[in-house]
Design an enzyme around this catalytic site. Structure first.
Site, PDB file in Angstrom:
ATOM      1  N   ASN A   7     -15.085 -50.957 -31.077  1.00  9.18           N
ATOM      2  CA  ASN A   7     -15.721 -50.051 -32.298  1.00  9.18           C
ATOM      3  C   ASN A   7     -16.969 -49.953 -32.438  1.00  9.18           C
ATOM      4  OD1 ASN A   7     -16.974 -49.696 -34.930  1.00  9.18           O
ATOM      5  ND2 ASN A   7     -15.971 -51.155 -36.167  1.00  9.18           N
ATOM      6  N   ARG A  90     -12.646 -46.357 -32.175  1.00 12.36           N
ATOM      7  CA  ARG A  90     -13.010 -45.630 -33.024  1.00 12.36           C
ATOM      8  C   ARG A  90     -13.889 -44.676 -33.173  1.00 12.36           C
ATOM      9  NH1 ARG A  90     -17.900 -47.553 -36.628  1.00 12.36           N
ATOM     10  NH2 ARG A  90     -17.722 -46.244 -38.334  1.00 12.36           N
ATOM     11  N   HIS A 179     -15.246 -44.051 -42.337  1.00 15.18           N
ATOM     12  CA  HIS A 179     -14.883 -45.438 -42.139  1.00 15.18           C
ATOM     13  C   HIS A 179     -13.635 -45.681 -43.157  1.00 15.18           C
ATOM     14  CE1 HIS A 179     -19.876 -46.675 -43.302  1.00 15.18           C
ATOM     15  NE2 HIS A 179     -19.458 -46.790 -41.853  1.00 15.18           N
ATOM     16  N   HIS A 207     -17.807 -50.265 -48.089  1.00 13.59           N
ATOM     17  CA  HIS A 207     -18.002 -50.911 -47.114  1.00 13.59           C
ATOM     18  C   HIS A 207     -19.495 -50.837 -46.247  1.00 13.59           C
ATOM     19  CE1 HIS A 207     -16.879 -50.205 -42.516  1.00 13.59           C
ATOM     20  NE2 HIS A 207     -18.469 -49.763 -42.716  1.00 13.59           N
ATOM     21  N   GLY A 209     -22.262 -51.878 -44.416  1.00 15.45           N
ATOM     22  CA  GLY A 209     -22.510 -52.031 -43.380  1.00 15.45           C
ATOM     23  C   GLY A 209     -23.910 -51.095 -43.130  1.00 15.45           C
ATOM     24  N   ASN A 210     -24.407 -50.968 -41.514  1.00 13.91           N
ATOM     25  CA  ASN A 210     -25.201 -50.010 -41.431  1.00 13.91           C
ATOM     26  C   ASN A 210     -25.434 -49.033 -41.808  1.00 13.91           C
ATOM     27  OD1 ASN A 210     -27.571 -50.221 -39.362  1.00 13.91           O
ATOM     28  ND2 ASN A 210     -26.419 -49.328 -37.832  1.00 13.91           N
ATOM     29  N   ARG A 240     -30.643 -44.002 -43.015  1.00 12.96           N
ATOM     30  CA  ARG A 240     -30.119 -42.667 -43.855  1.00 12.96           C
ATOM     31  C   ARG A 240     -30.213 -43.226 -44.967  1.00 12.96           C
ATOM     32  NH1 ARG A 240     -23.966 -43.552 -41.359  1.00 12.96           N
ATOM     33  NH2 ARG A 240     -24.120 -43.198 -39.606  1.00 12.96           N
ATOM     34  N   ASP A 282     -32.468 -53.863 -40.932  1.00 15.83           N
ATOM     35  CA  ASP A 282     -31.344 -54.999 -41.062  1.00 15.83           C
ATOM     36  C   ASP A 282     -31.942 -55.297 -42.041  1.00 15.83           C
ATOM     37  OD1 ASP A 282     -30.137 -57.730 -40.315  1.00 15.83           O
ATOM     38  OD2 ASP A 282     -30.581 -56.312 -37.905  1.00 15.83           O
ATOM     39  N   PHE A 283     -30.621 -55.306 -42.683  1.00 16.34           N
ATOM     40  CA  PHE A 283     -30.677 -56.450 -44.317  1.00 16.34           C
ATOM     41  C   PHE A 283     -31.026 -57.763 -43.719  1.00 16.34           C
ATOM     42  CE2 PHE A 283     -29.045 -57.369 -48.463  1.00 16.34           C
ATOM     43  CZ  PHE A 283     -29.756 -56.549 -48.404  1.00 16.34           C
ATOM     44  N   GLY A 330     -20.419 -55.058 -42.246  1.00 18.14           N
ATOM     45  CA  GLY A 330     -21.550 -56.997 -42.359  1.00 18.14           C
ATOM     46  C   GLY A 330     -22.742 -57.332 -43.552  1.00 18.14           C
ATOM     47  N   GLY A 332     -21.525 -56.233 -47.165  1.00 21.55           N
ATOM     48  CA  GLY A 332     -20.966 -56.328 -48.594  1.00 21.55           C
ATOM     49  C   GLY A 332     -20.454 -57.437 -47.689  1.00 21.55           C
ATOM     50  N   ASN A 334     -21.557 -60.538 -46.152  1.00 21.70           N
ATOM     51  CA  ASN A 334     -22.326 -61.702 -45.673  1.00 21.70           C
ATOM     52  C   ASN A 334     -23.066 -62.080 -46.756  1.00 21.70           C
ATOM     53  OD1 ASN A 334     -21.518 -62.537 -43.630  1.00 21.70           O
ATOM     54  ND2 ASN A 334     -22.046 -61.071 -43.287  1.00 21.70           N
ATOM     55  N   GLU A 384     -10.692 -53.167 -38.925  1.00 22.81           N
ATOM     56  CA  GLU A 384     -10.287 -52.262 -37.894  1.00 22.81           C
ATOM     57  C   GLU A 384      -9.972 -51.851 -36.377  1.00 22.81           C
ATOM     58  OE1 GLU A 384     -14.773 -51.230 -38.868  1.00 22.81           O
ATOM     59  OE2 GLU A 384     -14.089 -49.220 -38.799  1.00 22.81           O
TER      60      GLU A 384
HETATM   61  P1  ADP Z   1     -22.380 -50.903 -37.833  1.00 21.37           P
HETATM   62  O1  ADP Z   1     -21.041 -51.292 -38.429  1.00 21.37           O
HETATM   63  O2  ADP Z   1     -22.411 -49.906 -38.611  1.00 21.37           O
HETATM   64  O3  ADP Z   1     -23.889 -51.585 -36.942  1.00 21.37           O
HETATM   65  P2  ADP Z   1     -21.712 -53.857 -39.586  1.00 21.37           P
HETATM   66  O4  ADP Z   1     -21.043 -53.698 -40.489  1.00 21.37           O
HETATM   67  O5  ADP Z   1     -21.946 -54.453 -38.457  1.00 21.37           O
HETATM   68  O6  ADP Z   1     -22.622 -52.737 -39.297  1.00 21.37           O
HETATM   69  O7  ADP Z   1     -23.299 -54.934 -40.815  1.00 21.37           O
HETATM   70  C1  ADP Z   1     -24.769 -54.498 -40.174  1.00 21.37           C
HETATM   71  C2  ADP Z   1     -25.393 -55.013 -41.087  1.00 21.37           C
HETATM   72  O8  ADP Z   1     -24.936 -56.325 -41.887  1.00 21.37           O
HETATM   73  C3  ADP Z   1     -26.992 -54.945 -40.817  1.00 21.37           C
HETATM   74  O9  ADP Z   1     -27.800 -54.867 -42.319  1.00 21.37           O
HETATM   75  C4  ADP Z   1     -27.161 -56.874 -41.078  1.00 21.37           C
HETATM   76  O10 ADP Z   1     -28.526 -57.313 -41.614  1.00 21.37           O
HETATM   77  C5  ADP Z   1     -25.756 -56.691 -41.609  1.00 21.37           C
HETATM   78  N1  ADP Z   1     -25.785 -58.404 -41.873  1.00 21.37           N
HETATM   79  C6  ADP Z   1     -24.505 -58.827 -41.021  1.00 21.37           C
HETATM   80  N2  ADP Z   1     -24.806 -60.071 -41.176  1.00 21.37           N
HETATM   81  C7  ADP Z   1     -25.912 -60.826 -41.971  1.00 21.37           C
HETATM   82  C8  ADP Z   1     -25.576 -61.991 -42.618  1.00 21.37           C
HETATM   83  N3  ADP Z   1     -25.294 -62.824 -42.686  1.00 21.37           N
HETATM   84  N4  ADP Z   1     -27.085 -62.209 -43.847  1.00 21.37           N
HETATM   85  C9  ADP Z   1     -27.268 -61.032 -44.149  1.00 21.37           C
HETATM   86  N5  ADP Z   1     -26.932 -59.256 -44.208  1.00 21.37           N
HETATM   87  C10 ADP Z   1     -26.131 -59.484 -42.655  1.00 21.37           C
END
Ligand code: ADP
Length: 397
Positions: A7, A90, A179, A207, A209-210, A240, A282-283, A330, A332, A334, A384
């Site tokens: 993925n 994916r 997604h 969903h 994530g990034n 984005r 990065d969150f 990621g 959602g 965490n 996934e």
């Molecule tokens: P993608 O697959 O689209 O790259 P992910 O589902 O891996 O995205 O999510 C990445 C995002 O999740 C990033 O912004 C990252 O900082 C955030 N993230 C992952 N783990 C944590 C955590 N433990 N605390 C806060 N944010 C997290």
């Protein structure tokens, strides 16, 4: 059969080696922060997680590290690459060319490449992943599983844009949604986990994530989703913009003397959390910045949460109600504080959170709403990889 599922996202690459008979994960992990610095997480079933900081300037380098780890003498899951029977990838955009998963022949790869302009951040990364695997495992069958497939059930009123109809007729300009593998898996699992009858259910999946999207799943079928023709529409994401007034494009192009391509690069790669904070996409970096008093990081988090809440609200309307909201991916899975912030907009629906459980839940299934909440809110980690493994086996068997 052992299936390696890849993925390959824009900044991360998740992988799992799954035995399809037992559906057991033999080894799994992820490469994070590809193109930033690089970290490999590897875990053989039954053993501890190994984390190594490794320079990952490209996805190909990341996959090479994964294959090395899988064959490692001490902690590997296989002796050599011949024990990998198939690879499932994916793939983000199938356009109208692919309404289901398919074996990746040279012709199919070409057709996927033709969809690159529809998913400029992800399709090229998917193809790099596929091509790197083909180079490293030339005789192993490979399957592409498309993110667009699950949303093909959207009704016309949801997928048509308010544009001249001829653009749909001639160019198939419409909402596709992405997604899909995740929204499909998480909505099904949410119904199962909460004991809802999927055929009589109203579920909203966030969903986050990034890349990020929300979907409305009525009776097990996607009826609307926040991403559109491309993954650019909808939520504010890592880099984005999500929804903007389309007139901004001309306004900024004139002010900054940018071409349409340059404006698109800004919207895809320099906007969202990255653009708002001026710091990072990065969150985790944003949370760190906000806690140190950085106002732009704090504002970026507020904008992100508010946009998610607005989409959830609009899908309550689309389905005339909601039984459950599920958070995944990621961010959602965490970030309990963010989930709490988003759901605080829904007092009017009788949503009540269980703060203790919500703040403690990271990457595991949990009901995070209070017992007397009128709407169930839960965390359902997406899988996934398992969904892709099943599709892959069905096609190569
Ligand atoms: P993608 O697959 O689209 O790259 P992910 O589902 O891996 O995205 O999510 C990445 C995002 O999740 C990033 O912004 C990252 O900082 C955030 N993230 C992952 N783990 C944590 C955590 N433990 N605390 C806060 N944010 C997290």
């Amino acid at each position: 059969m052992n299936v390696l599922v890849i993925n390959c996202g824009s900044s991360s690459l998740k992988y799992q080696l799954i035995n399809s008979e037992s559906e057991k994960v033999l080894a799994k992990g992820l490469c994070e922060r590809i193109g930033i610095d690089g970290r490999l997480v590897y875990q053989k079933a039954g053993l501890d997680k190994e984390i190594s900081e490794l320079a990952m300037p490209t996805h190909k380098q990341a996959i090479q590290f994964v294959l090395d780890a899988l064959q490692n003498e001490k902690t590997g899951a296989i002796k050599d690459l011949s024990e990998i029977d198939a690879v499932g990838h994916r793939v983000v955009h199938g356009g109208e060319k692919f309404s289901s998963s398919t074996v990746l022949t040279p012709e199919v790869l070409k057709a996927i490449e033709e969809c690159n302009d529809l998913a400029p951040l992800h399709n090229p990364a998917n193809l790099i992943g596929i091509n790197a695997c083909k180079e490293l495992m030339p005789n192993v069958p490979m399957v592409g599983v498309f993110d667009t497939a699950f949303h093909q059930t959207m009704p016309e009123k949801a997928y048509l844009y308010g544009l001249p109809y001829e653009y749909y007729d001639k160019y198939k300009v419409r909402r596709y949604g992405f997604h899909g593998t995740s929204h499909s898996f998480v909505s099904k699992r949410t119904a199962e986990y909460l004991g809802l009858d999927i055929n009589n259910s109203k579920i909203i999946v966030a969903h986050l994530g990034n890349g990020a999207s929300v979907s409305a799943v009525l009776n097990g079928k996607s009826i609307d989703t926040s991403m559109g023709l491309t993954p650019l529409e909808g939520l504010v994401m890592g880099t984005r913009s999500g929804d903007i007034d389309p007139a901004i494009m001309e306004f900024i192009a004139k002010k900054e003397n940018l071409s349409i391509d340059e404006v698109m690069t800004v919207l895809n790669k320099k906007s969202g959390l990255q653009g708002l904070s001026g710091k990072s996409s990065d969150f985790r970096d944003l949370r760190a910045g906000a806690s140190e008093g950085d106002k732009r990081c704090a504002a970026a988090i507020e904008v992100f949460a508010y946009r998610v809440a607005k989409y959830i609200g609009s899908y309550v309307t689309a389905m005339n109600g909601v039984d459950a909201v599920a958070f995944t991916a990621g961010i959602g899975e965490n970030v309990g504080k963010l989930r709490g912030k988003i759901m605080s907009y829904f007092d009017y629906l009788g949503v009540k959170m269980n703060d203790e459980v919500n703040f403690a839940t990271m990457a595991e299934e949990a009901v995070i709403s209070a017992d007397d909440s009128k709407v169930k809110v839960c965390v359902i980690p997406t899988n996934e990889e398992l969904a892709i493994c099943r599709e892959t086996v069905a096609l190569v068997k």
